[in-house]
Write a protein that holds these residues in place. Structure first.
Motif, PDB file in Angstrom:
ATOM      1  N   VAL A 162      72.638  24.202   9.535  1.00 28.23           N
ATOM      2  CA  VAL A 162      73.667  25.157   9.095  1.00 28.23           C
ATOM      3  C   VAL A 162      74.282  24.692   7.782  1.00 28.23           C
ATOM      4  O   VAL A 162      74.556  25.493   6.884  1.00 28.23           O
ATOM      5  N   GLN A 163      74.488  23.388   7.652  1.00 28.82           N
ATOM      6  CA  GLN A 163      75.051  22.848   6.403  1.00 28.82           C
ATOM      7  C   GLN A 163      74.114  23.106   5.227  1.00 28.82           C
ATOM      8  O   GLN A 163      74.560  23.472   4.133  1.00 28.82           O
ATOM      9  N   GLU A 164      72.796  22.914   5.424  1.00 24.70           N
ATOM     10  CA  GLU A 164      71.844  23.209   4.368  1.00 24.70           C
ATOM     11  C   GLU A 164      71.885  24.693   4.001  1.00 24.70           C
ATOM     12  O   GLU A 164      71.827  25.070   2.821  1.00 24.70           O
ATOM     13  N   GLY A 165      71.959  25.550   4.999  1.00 27.43           N
ATOM     14  CA  GLY A 165      72.048  26.983   4.738  1.00 27.43           C
ATOM     15  C   GLY A 165      73.316  27.354   4.004  1.00 27.43           C
ATOM     16  O   GLY A 165      73.337  28.279   3.189  1.00 27.43           O
TER      17      GLY A 165
ATOM     18  N   SER B 263      77.551  28.024  14.122  1.00 26.90           N
ATOM     19  CA  SER B 263      77.378  29.155  13.209  1.00 26.90           C
ATOM     20  C   SER B 263      78.466  29.150  12.162  1.00 26.90           C
ATOM     21  O   SER B 263      79.493  28.467  12.280  1.00 26.90           O
ATOM     22  N   LEU B 264      78.225  29.930  11.127  1.00 26.52           N
ATOM     23  CA  LEU B 264      79.194  30.131  10.056  1.00 26.52           C
ATOM     24  C   LEU B 264      79.214  31.602   9.705  1.00 26.52           C
ATOM     25  O   LEU B 264      78.169  32.204   9.441  1.00 26.52           O
ATOM     26  N   ARG B 265      80.397  32.200   9.743  1.00 22.97           N
ATOM     27  CA  ARG B 265      80.604  33.582   9.272  1.00 22.97           C
ATOM     28  C   ARG B 265      81.240  33.495   7.901  1.00 22.97           C
ATOM     29  O   ARG B 265      82.222  32.772   7.701  1.00 22.97           O
ATOM     30  N   PHE B 266      80.677  34.193   6.914  1.00 23.64           N
ATOM     31  CA  PHE B 266      81.194  34.107   5.547  1.00 23.64           C
ATOM     32  C   PHE B 266      81.302  35.494   4.935  1.00 23.64           C
ATOM     33  O   PHE B 266      80.630  36.440   5.361  1.00 23.64           O
TER      34      PHE B 266
ATOM     35  N   GLU C  97      90.234  45.744  -2.157  1.00 23.90           N
ATOM     36  CA  GLU C  97      89.032  45.974  -2.938  1.00 23.90           C
ATOM     37  C   GLU C  97      87.800  45.719  -2.070  1.00 23.90           C
ATOM     38  O   GLU C  97      87.849  44.919  -1.139  1.00 23.90           O
ATOM     39  N   PRO C  98      86.704  46.425  -2.341  1.00 27.24           N
ATOM     40  CA  PRO C  98      85.511  46.244  -1.512  1.00 27.24           C
ATOM     41  C   PRO C  98      84.937  44.838  -1.661  1.00 27.24           C
ATOM     42  O   PRO C  98      85.036  44.222  -2.724  1.00 27.24           O
ATOM     43  N   CYS C  99      84.339  44.357  -0.580  1.00 23.60           N
ATOM     44  CA  CYS C  99      83.699  43.047  -0.602  1.00 23.60           C
ATOM     45  C   CYS C  99      82.324  43.162  -1.245  1.00 23.60           C
ATOM     46  O   CYS C  99      81.661  44.192  -1.161  1.00 23.60           O
ATOM     47  N   ARG C 100      81.890  42.063  -1.847  1.00 23.50           N
ATOM     48  CA  ARG C 100      80.569  42.039  -2.455  1.00 23.50           C
ATOM     49  C   ARG C 100      79.482  41.806  -1.409  1.00 23.50           C
ATOM     50  O   ARG C 100      78.410  42.409  -1.466  1.00 23.50           O
ATOM     51  N   ALA C 101      79.753  40.890  -0.466  1.00 21.97           N
ATOM     52  CA  ALA C 101      78.732  40.544   0.527  1.00 21.97           C
ATOM     53  C   ALA C 101      79.379  39.786   1.671  1.00 21.97           C
ATOM     54  O   ALA C 101      80.527  39.342   1.599  1.00 21.97           O
ATOM     55  N   GLY C 102      78.622  39.639   2.738  1.00 22.15           N
ATOM     56  CA  GLY C 102      79.052  38.847   3.885  1.00 22.15           C
ATOM     57  C   GLY C 102      77.850  38.565   4.763  1.00 22.15           C
ATOM     58  O   GLY C 102      76.774  39.121   4.557  1.00 22.15           O
ATOM     59  N   GLY C 103      78.053  37.692   5.771  1.00 26.57           N
ATOM     60  CA  GLY C 103      76.919  37.422   6.637  1.00 26.57           C
ATOM     61  C   GLY C 103      77.154  36.262   7.564  1.00 26.57           C
ATOM     62  O   GLY C 103      78.288  35.820   7.781  1.00 26.57           O
ATOM     63  N   TYR C 104      76.022  35.748   8.104  1.00 26.93           N
ATOM     64  CA  TYR C 104      76.066  34.691   9.108  1.00 26.93           C
ATOM     65  C   TYR C 104      75.022  33.618   8.808  1.00 26.93           C
ATOM     66  O   TYR C 104      73.980  33.885   8.208  1.00 26.93           O
ATOM     67  N   LEU C 105      75.314  32.412   9.291  1.00 28.20           N
ATOM     68  CA  LEU C 105      74.358  31.311   9.338  1.00 28.20           C
ATOM     69  C   LEU C 105      74.380  30.719  10.735  1.00 28.20           C
ATOM     70  O   LEU C 105      75.450  30.612  11.351  1.00 28.20           O
ATOM     71  N   THR C 106      73.221  30.324  11.230  1.00 25.26           N
ATOM     72  CA  THR C 106      73.161  29.627  12.497  1.00 25.26           C
ATOM     73  C   THR C 106      71.860  28.849  12.558  1.00 25.26           C
ATOM     74  O   THR C 106      71.036  28.911  11.631  1.00 25.26           O
ATOM     75  N   ALA C 107      71.654  28.117  13.639  1.00 22.93           N
ATOM     76  CA  ALA C 107      70.418  27.356  13.833  1.00 22.93           C
ATOM     77  C   ALA C 107      70.171  27.196  15.326  1.00 22.93           C
ATOM     78  O   ALA C 107      71.119  27.036  16.110  1.00 22.93           O
TER      79      ALA C 107
ATOM     80  N   THR D 228      83.976  28.923  10.903  1.00 20.04           N
ATOM     81  CA  THR D 228      82.970  28.269  11.737  1.00 20.04           C
ATOM     82  C   THR D 228      83.165  28.671  13.188  1.00 20.04           C
ATOM     83  O   THR D 228      84.266  29.033  13.622  1.00 20.04           O
ATOM     84  N   GLY D 229      82.087  28.627  13.934  1.00 15.69           N
ATOM     85  CA  GLY D 229      82.155  28.996  15.339  1.00 15.69           C
ATOM     86  C   GLY D 229      80.812  28.777  16.000  1.00 15.69           C
ATOM     87  O   GLY D 229      80.044  27.888  15.602  1.00 15.69           O
ATOM     88  N   GLU D 230      80.508  29.596  17.001  1.00 15.36           N
ATOM     89  CA  GLU D 230      79.241  29.517  17.711  1.00 15.36           C
ATOM     90  C   GLU D 230      78.712  30.912  17.960  1.00 15.36           C
ATOM     91  O   GLU D 230      79.478  31.871  18.087  1.00 15.36           O
ATOM     92  N   LEU D 231      77.382  31.020  18.003  1.00 20.34           N
ATOM     93  CA  LEU D 231      76.720  32.277  18.339  1.00 20.34           C
ATOM     94  C   LEU D 231      75.881  32.073  19.588  1.00 20.34           C
ATOM     95  O   LEU D 231      75.166  31.067  19.701  1.00 20.34           O
ATOM     96  N   PRO D 232      75.954  33.028  20.531  1.00 16.53           N
ATOM     97  CA  PRO D 232      75.104  32.936  21.717  1.00 16.53           C
ATOM     98  C   PRO D 232      73.707  33.492  21.411  1.00 16.53           C
ATOM     99  O   PRO D 232      73.533  34.692  21.222  1.00 16.53           O
ATOM    100  N   LEU D 233      72.718  32.612  21.347  1.00 22.69           N
ATOM    101  CA  LEU D 233      71.342  33.014  21.064  1.00 22.69           C
ATOM    102  C   LEU D 233      70.404  32.245  21.978  1.00 22.69           C
ATOM    103  O   LEU D 233      70.629  31.059  22.244  1.00 22.69           O
ATOM    104  N   ALA D 234      69.353  32.907  22.429  1.00 28.03           N
ATOM    105  CA  ALA D 234      68.329  32.269  23.270  1.00 28.03           C
ATOM    106  C   ALA D 234      68.957  31.608  24.491  1.00 28.03           C
ATOM    107  O   ALA D 234      68.516  30.548  24.931  1.00 28.03           O
ATOM    108  N   GLY D 235      70.008  32.238  25.022  1.00 28.75           N
ATOM    109  CA  GLY D 235      70.608  31.747  26.256  1.00 28.75           C
ATOM    110  C   GLY D 235      71.555  30.582  26.101  1.00 28.75           C
ATOM    111  O   GLY D 235      72.044  30.050  27.101  1.00 28.75           O
ATOM    112  N   GLN D 236      71.848  30.177  24.859  1.00 30.48           N
ATOM    113  CA  GLN D 236      72.755  29.067  24.623  1.00 30.48           C
ATOM    114  C   GLN D 236      73.640  29.364  23.424  1.00 30.48           C
ATOM    115  O   GLN D 236      73.363  30.278  22.642  1.00 30.48           O
TER     116      GLN D 236
END
Length: 329
Positions: free
Chosen positions: A88-91, A119-122, A132-142, A107-115
């Motif tokens: 996640v840090q590399e991402g 994660s990072l929400r940005f 004003e409108p945002c340019r972009a947003g998204g998620y990172l996880t591993a 920062t937080g956690e995402l439930p994926l593959a049963g666990q």
């Protein structure tokens, strides 16, 4: 710091070169070989076709894939020797190189593959109060699909749009458990050599790296230039299929390069066919001058070809890594 982060994104996703390479190389001609796994809707396995409908692959590396799906970009990277938190840090560095340092991050956690997974929400918003409108947003996880292997997942949604953010999580659910939706094993050992278009073999100049190579797509990366391509078939008569693949691929390449210029349409030859190419420039991360990116798409014997070639804007003609696919007219 900003330059270092820009270099991470530049190499990790776009791999675009900084200086001019050698002149054009003579390319051997080989008998036609079949394209395996391509469909009009995308090169996806049957169970992934509905979910990834409208997504276009942008060749990345032997261990990673990037897909442009309308207003969002999603990627997966198969890593070894790292923890989920490190992935996640590399991402995170990759996202900052693309969107800049001034991000809102949670920062937080995402439930994926049963666990649950780190994660990072940005988001990239000029006004945190929403005026004003945002340019972009998204998620990172591993996630950890097997012992010793970590799968980094990232998604960037244009304008931080809620519908696209929801789709990011839907795609994560598939990628976390199934991996590459094209079905290819993401590993350097799976590279097809020599790389080829369905009608001829491609050359990898001395000192260059074959960063990606399948029956449908590939990337040749040099210190001085980068060449990437995607093949899909059949091309349906009377549709804008090639144009859609081309436009979304260009969007992804430009979004990955902060400061890219507007796209200019120029007359060109692509695999000997007269057409119109898209061309734009972007600053190199080390301040060594602009790079120029040429892209084009054509129908070829009921198959579609998308290609992109990048090199120093101050240098010409096209470098050897681009295999003579492009020519001005």
């Amino acid at each position: 710091m900003r330059k270092a982060l820009a270099r991470v994104w530049w190499v990790g996703l776009t791999g675009l070169g900084l200086l001019l390479g050698a002149c054009q190389a003579t390319v051997p001609v080989a008998p036609a070989v079949p394209v395996v796994g391509s469909t009009p809707g995308g090169p996806f396995v049957a169970e992934a076709q509905a979910l990834f409908d409208g997504c276009v692959p942008v060749p990345s590396s032997a261990t990673s894939r990037t897909y442009r799906c309308g207003g969002l970009s999603v990627w997966l990277d198969e890593l070894t020797g790292v923890t989920e938190a490190q992935a996640v840090q590399e991402g995170h560095a990759r996202v900052r190189a693309r969107l800049g340092l001034r991000l809102t991050e949670v920062t937080g956690e995402l439930p994926l593959a049963g666990q649950s997974h780190p994660s990072l929400r940005f988001s990239k918003c000029a006004d945190l109060k929403g005026a004003e409108p945002c340019r972009a947003g998204g998620y990172l996880t591993a996630v950890t699909p097997s012992v010793g292997r970590v799968r980094q997942l990232g998604c960037v949604a244009r304008d931080n749009a809620r519908a696209d953010l929801g789709r990011c999580l839907e795609l994560f659910a598939y990628l976390s458990t199934k991996g590459n939706p094209e079905g290819d094993v993401l590993s350097p050992s799976s590279l097809i050599t020599p790389p080829f278009l369905p009608w001829r073999v491609l050359g990898v100049p001395e000192g260059c790296q074959l960063a990606a190579s399948t029956t449908r797509a590939g990337r040749i990366r040099c210190d001085a230039s980068t060449f990437s391509w995607s093949i899909f078939r059949p091309v349906q008569p009377g549709t804008s299929q090639v144009e859609r693949w081309h436009d979304q691929s260009v969007e992804e390449l430009r979004d990955a390069l902060p400061g890219a210029s507007p796209v200019e349409l120029v007359d060109c030859y692509l695999e000997g066919q007269a057409t119109r190419c898209a061309r734009f420039t972007a600053p190199s991360p080390d301040g060594g001058g602009d790079v120029v990116v040429w892209t084009g798409g054509v129908d070829w014997q009921e198959q579609g070809l998308f290609a992109a070639c990048s090199f120093a804007a101050r240098a010409f003609p096209f470098p050897a890594s681009c295999n003579g696919v492009f020519a001005p007219r």
